[in-house]
Design an enzyme around this catalytic site. Structure first.
Site, PDB file in Angstrom:
ATOM      1  N   PRO A 182      45.349  17.474  28.798  1.00 20.70           N
ATOM      2  CA  PRO A 182      46.193  18.651  28.555  1.00 20.70           C
ATOM      3  C   PRO A 182      47.255  18.323  27.513  1.00 20.70           C
ATOM      4  O   PRO A 182      47.368  17.177  27.069  1.00 20.70           O
ATOM      5  CB  PRO A 182      46.871  18.850  29.910  1.00 20.70           C
ATOM      6  CG  PRO A 182      47.060  17.451  30.428  1.00 20.70           C
ATOM      7  CD  PRO A 182      45.865  16.653  29.915  1.00 20.70           C
ATOM      8  N   GLY A 224      51.916  23.644  30.932  1.00 24.85           N
ATOM      9  CA  GLY A 224      50.722  22.854  30.613  1.00 24.85           C
ATOM     10  C   GLY A 224      49.472  23.501  31.156  1.00 24.85           C
ATOM     11  O   GLY A 224      49.530  24.557  31.788  1.00 24.85           O
ATOM     12  N   ASN A 225      48.347  22.879  30.853  1.00 24.93           N
ATOM     13  CA  ASN A 225      47.049  23.350  31.323  1.00 24.93           C
ATOM     14  C   ASN A 225      46.501  22.379  32.365  1.00 24.93           C
ATOM     15  O   ASN A 225      46.826  21.199  32.327  1.00 24.93           O
ATOM     16  CB  ASN A 225      46.044  23.364  30.166  1.00 24.93           C
ATOM     17  CG  ASN A 225      46.218  24.535  29.244  1.00 24.93           C
ATOM     18  OD1 ASN A 225      47.329  24.937  28.939  1.00 24.93           O
ATOM     19  ND2 ASN A 225      45.117  25.086  28.794  1.00 24.93           N
ATOM     20  N   HIS A 226      45.608  22.861  33.213  1.00 20.80           N
ATOM     21  CA  HIS A 226      44.851  21.954  34.076  1.00 20.80           C
ATOM     22  C   HIS A 226      43.873  21.190  33.201  1.00 20.80           C
ATOM     23  O   HIS A 226      43.133  21.802  32.416  1.00 20.80           O
ATOM     24  CB  HIS A 226      44.000  22.758  35.068  1.00 20.80           C
ATOM     25  CG  HIS A 226      44.780  23.406  36.157  1.00 20.80           C
ATOM     26  ND1 HIS A 226      45.574  22.708  37.021  1.00 20.80           N
ATOM     27  CD2 HIS A 226      44.860  24.700  36.526  1.00 20.80           C
ATOM     28  CE1 HIS A 226      46.112  23.543  37.899  1.00 20.80           C
ATOM     29  NE2 HIS A 226      45.698  24.766  37.608  1.00 20.80           N
ATOM     30  N   SER A 227      43.843  19.895  33.301  1.00 18.36           N
ATOM     31  CA  SER A 227      42.811  19.106  32.622  1.00 18.36           C
ATOM     32  C   SER A 227      42.915  17.672  33.107  1.00 18.36           C
ATOM     33  O   SER A 227      43.984  17.069  33.029  1.00 18.36           O
ATOM     34  CB  SER A 227      43.012  19.154  31.106  1.00 18.36           C
ATOM     35  OG  SER A 227      42.112  18.259  30.479  1.00 18.36           O
TER      36      SER A 227
END
Ligand code: CTP
Ligand code: CA
Length: 226
Positions: free
Chosen positions: A21, A33-36
């Protein structure tokens, strides 16, 4: 550690891979943020290195070990990720797997925002640079092969076809996220490869297998071009 650049069908080829992310700060303690998990991107970097490519992995915040024979640059934000990628050019191959935050806060607070009951902070957002689109733009330093990933929660093929056209990349791997295979943090993925000339749905498989299939495709592409 320096890339081995060993023997194999991709030896002598330089590759960059983005993974994980990005975290866009709101204040010193909070971020957007993003899930990753970074698993798919790390697997792509590993698979390219195993075929002999000289690989640099530009990674957002993840908790994964660096794959063997891969050079790694750690970044936090989308802007840092873009600068790191640009500093690596020229490369032959760019694979953008990172889950880049589409927006950042335009004024990051220097001190922690204090919570006051009933008062909500007004966050004003600006768009982040699109790393895949930037790398795909025509120019003397454009990588010979630019590959993107597209995470979709619904109408996967329709959105992926539109995204493919918009980004200007050479190949796009579309995967459906948010349920079943392709779940964030999971080990399996179901992807469809779009190239200009064909659309190919791959069976569900491990993220490692997706990465190895992609790396073999890339090797064949360069062999056929040579
Ligand atoms: N990407 C990128 N830089 C960004 C946004 C996305 O490099 N600022 C890359 C991702 O690494 C991925 C591809 O673009 O390879 C598609 O990302 P995705 O989030 O699915 O597409 P978006 O164009 O951002 O569209 P949306 O989030 O609205 O689906
Ligand atoms: Ca996005």
């Amino acid at each position: 550690d320096i890339a081995a650049g060993g023997s194999g069908p991709l030896s002598g080829r330089r590759a960059l891979v983005t993974a994980g992310p990005t975290y866009e700060p709101i204040d010193p303690v909070r971020f957007i943020g993003n899930h990753s998990s970074g698993k798919q991107g790390f697997a792509v970097a590993s698979a390219l290195a195993m075929l002999g490519a000289e690989v640099t992995l530009v990674s957002g915040p993840v908790s994964l070990p660096t794959p063997p024979h891969v050079r790694r640059i750690d970044v936090g934000t989308a802007q840092e990720m873009l600068s790191a990628c640009e500093s690596l050019l020229p490369v032959d191959i760019a694979v953008c797997v990172a889950a880049v935050s589409d927006w950042r806060v335009d004024h990051v607070a220097t001190d922690k925002l204090k919570k006051t009951a009933g008062v909500l902070p007004a966050l004003s957002l600006v768009e982040n640079p699109d790393i895949l689109a930037t790398l795909s733009a025509t120019g003397p330093r454009r990588p010979a092969l630019v590959v993107g990933f597209a995470a979709e929660t619904h109408d996967m093929i329709r959105h992926a076809v539109e995204k493919f056209a918009r980004k200007g990349c050479d190949w796009l791997l579309a995967n459906s996220v948010g349920g079943g295979s392709g779940t964030f943090g999971g080990d399996r993925n179901t992807v469809t490869l779009l190239t200009g000339s064909m659309t190919e749905a791959w069976a569900e498989m491990s993220k490692i297998q997706v990465a190895q299939n992609l790396a073999s495709r890339i090797a064949l592409h360069f062999r056929d071009r040579a």
